[in-house]
Scaffold this motif. Structure first.
Motif, PDB file in Angstrom:
ATOM      1  N   LEU A  33     -16.262  24.787   3.742  1.00  9.23           N
ATOM      2  CA  LEU A  33     -15.931  24.327   5.091  1.00  9.23           C
ATOM      3  C   LEU A  33     -14.497  24.749   5.353  1.00  9.23           C
ATOM      4  CD1 LEU A  33     -16.774  22.734   7.613  1.00  9.23           C
ATOM      5  CD2 LEU A  33     -15.895  20.670   6.482  1.00  9.23           C
ATOM      6  N   GLY A  34     -14.334  25.828   6.125  1.00  7.31           N
ATOM      7  CA  GLY A  34     -13.053  26.498   6.223  1.00  7.31           C
ATOM      8  C   GLY A  34     -12.235  26.136   7.450  1.00  7.31           C
ATOM      9  N   ALA A  35     -10.907  26.120   7.249  1.00  2.51           N
ATOM     10  CA  ALA A  35      -9.941  25.937   8.329  1.00  2.51           C
ATOM     11  C   ALA A  35      -8.729  26.801   8.038  1.00  2.51           C
ATOM     12  CB  ALA A  35      -9.522  24.472   8.442  1.00  2.51           C
ATOM     13  N   ASN A  36      -7.952  27.074   9.070  1.00  6.10           N
ATOM     14  CA  ASN A  36      -6.700  27.807   8.919  1.00  6.10           C
ATOM     15  C   ASN A  36      -5.797  27.040   7.964  1.00  6.10           C
ATOM     16  OD1 ASN A  36      -4.206  29.036   9.183  1.00  6.10           O
ATOM     17  ND2 ASN A  36      -4.120  28.921  11.406  1.00  6.10           N
ATOM     18  N   ALA A  37      -5.455  27.649   6.844  1.00  7.89           N
ATOM     19  CA  ALA A  37      -4.679  26.965   5.812  1.00  7.89           C
ATOM     20  C   ALA A  37      -3.287  26.580   6.272  1.00  7.89           C
ATOM     21  CB  ALA A  37      -4.575  27.851   4.566  1.00  7.89           C
ATOM     22  N   VAL A  49     -14.226  15.360   8.674  1.00  6.95           N
ATOM     23  CA  VAL A  49     -15.638  15.734   8.719  1.00  6.95           C
ATOM     24  C   VAL A  49     -16.324  15.420   7.397  1.00  6.95           C
ATOM     25  CG1 VAL A  49     -17.208  17.712   8.809  1.00  6.95           C
ATOM     26  CG2 VAL A  49     -15.417  17.454  10.538  1.00  6.95           C
ATOM     27  N   LYS A  50     -15.667  15.698   6.285  1.00 11.63           N
ATOM     28  CA  LYS A  50     -16.273  15.470   4.977  1.00 11.63           C
ATOM     29  C   LYS A  50     -16.237  14.000   4.557  1.00 11.63           C
ATOM     30  CE  LYS A  50     -15.474  18.089   1.442  1.00 11.63           C
ATOM     31  NZ  LYS A  50     -16.821  18.458   0.986  1.00 11.63           N
ATOM     32  N   GLY A  51     -15.342  13.207   5.165  1.00 14.30           N
ATOM     33  CA  GLY A  51     -15.113  11.873   4.652  1.00 14.30           C
ATOM     34  C   GLY A  51     -14.389  11.921   3.322  1.00 14.30           C
ATOM     35  N   ARG A  52     -13.506  12.890   3.189  1.00 18.14           N
ATOM     36  CA  ARG A  52     -12.820  13.173   1.934  1.00 18.14           C
ATOM     37  C   ARG A  52     -11.461  12.474   1.919  1.00 18.14           C
ATOM     38  NH1 ARG A  52     -13.170  18.241  -1.234  1.00 18.14           N
ATOM     39  NH2 ARG A  52     -11.255  18.682  -2.357  1.00 18.14           N
ATOM     40  N   PRO A  53     -11.090  11.804   0.825  1.00 21.24           N
ATOM     41  CA  PRO A  53      -9.768  11.184   0.754  1.00 21.24           C
ATOM     42  C   PRO A  53      -8.663  12.218   0.945  1.00 21.24           C
ATOM     43  CG  PRO A  53     -11.152  10.449  -1.058  1.00 21.24           C
ATOM     44  CD  PRO A  53     -11.886  11.574  -0.399  1.00 21.24           C
ATOM     45  N   PRO A  54      -7.641  11.923   1.765  1.00 20.17           N
ATOM     46  CA  PRO A  54      -6.585  12.913   2.026  1.00 20.17           C
ATOM     47  C   PRO A  54      -5.756  13.267   0.807  1.00 20.17           C
ATOM     48  CG  PRO A  54      -6.039  10.786   3.003  1.00 20.17           C
ATOM     49  CD  PRO A  54      -7.462  10.691   2.549  1.00 20.17           C
ATOM     50  N   SER A  55      -5.855  12.484  -0.264  1.00 24.79           N
ATOM     51  CA  SER A  55      -5.124  12.798  -1.493  1.00 24.79           C
ATOM     52  C   SER A  55      -5.860  13.811  -2.357  1.00 24.79           C
ATOM     53  CB  SER A  55      -4.900  11.511  -2.304  1.00 24.79           C
ATOM     54  OG  SER A  55      -6.152  10.927  -2.665  1.00 24.79           O
ATOM     55  N   HIS A  56      -7.077  14.212  -1.944  1.00 24.58           N
ATOM     56  CA  HIS A  56      -7.898  15.125  -2.736  1.00 24.58           C
ATOM     57  C   HIS A  56      -7.596  16.558  -2.304  1.00 24.58           C
ATOM     58  CE1 HIS A  56     -11.016  14.944  -5.736  1.00 24.58           C
ATOM     59  NE2 HIS A  56     -11.749  15.827  -5.111  1.00 24.58           N
ATOM     60  N   PRO A  57      -6.943  17.372  -3.142  1.00 22.16           N
ATOM     61  CA  PRO A  57      -6.478  18.694  -2.705  1.00 22.16           C
ATOM     62  C   PRO A  57      -7.609  19.668  -2.392  1.00 22.16           C
ATOM     63  CG  PRO A  57      -6.140  18.406  -5.061  1.00 22.16           C
ATOM     64  CD  PRO A  57      -6.580  17.086  -4.539  1.00 22.16           C
ATOM     65  N   GLY A  98       3.896  27.418  -2.233  1.00 18.69           N
ATOM     66  CA  GLY A  98       4.877  28.113  -1.431  1.00 18.69           C
ATOM     67  C   GLY A  98       5.032  27.466  -0.066  1.00 18.69           C
ATOM     68  N   PRO A  99       6.035  27.867   0.726  1.00 19.07           N
ATOM     69  CA  PRO A  99       6.307  27.202   2.003  1.00 19.07           C
ATOM     70  C   PRO A  99       5.209  27.367   3.045  1.00 19.07           C
ATOM     71  CG  PRO A  99       7.734  29.123   1.693  1.00 19.07           C
ATOM     72  CD  PRO A  99       7.055  28.883   0.392  1.00 19.07           C
ATOM     73  N   ARG A 100       4.344  28.371   2.904  1.00 12.67           N
ATOM     74  CA  ARG A 100       3.273  28.560   3.879  1.00 12.67           C
ATOM     75  C   ARG A 100       2.187  27.497   3.762  1.00 12.67           C
ATOM     76  NH1 ARG A 100       1.191  34.744   4.288  1.00 12.67           N
ATOM     77  NH2 ARG A 100      -0.026  33.782   5.978  1.00 12.67           N
ATOM     78  N   VAL A 101       2.116  26.828   2.637  1.00 10.89           N
ATOM     79  CA  VAL A 101       1.032  25.878   2.392  1.00 10.89           C
ATOM     80  C   VAL A 101       1.477  24.473   2.785  1.00 10.89           C
ATOM     81  CG1 VAL A 101      -0.571  24.942   0.699  1.00 10.89           C
ATOM     82  CG2 VAL A 101       0.264  27.288   0.453  1.00 10.89           C
ATOM     83  N   PRO A 102       0.849  23.869   3.795  1.00 11.18           N
ATOM     84  CA  PRO A 102       1.236  22.501   4.176  1.00 11.18           C
ATOM     85  C   PRO A 102       0.767  21.497   3.129  1.00 11.18           C
ATOM     86  CG  PRO A 102      -0.678  23.202   5.438  1.00 11.18           C
ATOM     87  CD  PRO A 102      -0.226  24.399   4.645  1.00 11.18           C
ATOM     88  N   LEU A 103       1.493  20.391   3.043  1.00 15.46           N
ATOM     89  CA  LEU A 103       1.131  19.350   2.083  1.00 15.46           C
ATOM     90  C   LEU A 103      -0.240  18.756   2.391  1.00 15.46           C
ATOM     91  CD1 LEU A 103       4.574  17.565   1.649  1.00 15.46           C
ATOM     92  CD2 LEU A 103       3.340  18.881  -0.087  1.00 15.46           C
ATOM     93  N   GLU A 104      -0.681  18.854   3.649  1.00 16.79           N
ATOM     94  CA  GLU A 104      -2.014  18.370   4.000  1.00 16.79           C
ATOM     95  C   GLU A 104      -3.103  19.078   3.189  1.00 16.79           C
ATOM     96  OE1 GLU A 104       0.560  17.324   7.476  1.00 16.79           O
ATOM     97  OE2 GLU A 104       0.368  19.027   6.106  1.00 16.79           O
ATOM     98  N   ALA A 105      -2.851  20.338   2.829  1.00 11.76           N
ATOM     99  CA  ALA A 105      -3.847  21.113   2.082  1.00 11.76           C
ATOM    100  C   ALA A 105      -3.811  20.847   0.584  1.00 11.76           C
ATOM    101  CB  ALA A 105      -3.648  22.603   2.333  1.00 11.76           C
TER     102      ALA A 105
END
Length: 327
Positions: A33-37, A49-57, A98-105
């Motif tokens: 299930l893809g999104a712009n990283a 959408v997944k019901g996934r805990p936000p702490s799960h990378p 790296g700096p391109r990767v948000p902590l949300e991901a």
């Protein structure tokens, strides 16, 4: 592998990603299930959408090994060696973010999991999009991963903005996750690249720690689980356990080892397993989904020998069974 996605489908999917939407894409392992990283809002929608805990990378998918430096802080020699040998392929490397990767991901971590998928549709999408795509499995959190576009549509429906159909996944279980942030590589999740393959390239043993301080996808205590309760027993106990549960009034599904005959097994549904681990891994999630579809209450299975792909299959069965583990 039957690929039905067209060039126009891929272009449309890339546009959906640029607009902050979600695209289900095929890989050689499972559908993602893809999104712009680089879009925190789009990444956050994956969790919703997944019901996934936000702490799960999540895993960031990129189009080529040469792009790795764009996404991580540094690339140790071990990581380059593994990327050279196994990318594109079912291997995920955990490195410093790296700096391109948000902590949300990353689930708030300073590490990020990265891989290059080995599927023509996924690679074409990454090329057309021109960036990285975060893509966990395209299913509800904790449930059985999808290995066809039909599985995605059945489970997520309109919650996905666009589904790219790339046929059935060839590996069938998720990628192997290897932590290369320290001095010694360690397998944090067994998967499509075997421990033996890694050791052959590295020339040294690779551990599979029972616990790790690095959070990675797929390590929730109960994961990859069908609706039916999964019971794990020793191979020689599969038939007796299935028949006992059947006598107790349960609708029983059996994953029958290849060394046994399905004739005369008292169960609601019997799935004879292939002897080759490659075929077993490719079919595993489909078998679990079929037993759910058949209305089974209980699935009785045994663990394969934990070598080669058997290690990944055993890992998935243990997670599907949850804390109950082997009876």
């Amino acid at each position: 592998m039957s690929v039905t996605a067209t060039n126009s489908d891929i272009d449309r999917a890339a546009d959906v990603l640029r607009a902050g939407g979600l695209v289900a894409l095929p890989t050689e392992t499972v559908y993602g299930l893809g999104a712009n990283a680089e879009d925190p809002a789009a990444v956050a929608r994956i969790f919703q959408v997944k019901g996934r805990p936000p702490s799960h990378p999540l895993i960031v998918h990129i189009g080529a090994a040469r792009q790795l430096d764009d996404w991580v802080e540094e690339v140790p020699a071990t990581a380059r060696l593994l990327a050279e040998h196994f990318w594109p392929g079912p291997l995920t490397l955990v490195l410093r973010r790296g700096p391109r990767v948000p902590l949300e991901a990353t689930g708030g971590l300073e590490t990020v999991a990265v891989r290059v998928p080995d599927h023509p549709v996924a690679l074409a999408l990454l090329s057309a999009f021109g960036g990285g795509v975060t893509a966990p499995s395209a299913n509800r959190f904790g449930s059985v991963s999808p290995t066809t576009a039909g599985h995605v549509r059945a489970e997520l429906g309109d919650a996905v903005d666009f589904v790219l159909d790339g046929g059935s996944c060839q590996v069938g279980v998720e990628s192997t996750i290897v932590d290369v942030t320290g001095g010694t590589p360690a397998i944090l999740r067994p998967g499509g690249v075997t421990r033996e393959d890694l050791e052959a390239v590295l020339g040294s043993p690779v551990g599979v720690p029972a616990a790790s301080g690095v959070r990675v996808p797929g390590q929730h205590p109960s994961h990859y689980a069908p609706h039916a309760r999964v019971v794990l027993v020793e191979p020689e106990q599969v038939v007796a356990e299935a028949e006992l549960a059947q006598e107790q009034g349960f609708r029983v599904g059996v994953l029958l080892p290849s060394s046994f005959s399905g004739a005369g097994v008292k169960a609601h549904t019997v799935v004879p397993l292939p002897g080759a681990m490659e075929a077993y891994a490719q079919g595993l999630y489909g078998y679990l989904r079929e037993l759910d579809r058949q209305g089974c209450d209980v699935i009785v299975a045994s663990l394969p020998v934990e070598e080669g792909l058997g290690l990944a299959i055993a890992n998935r069965l243990r997670r599907a069974a949850g804390p109950r583990d082997v009876a």
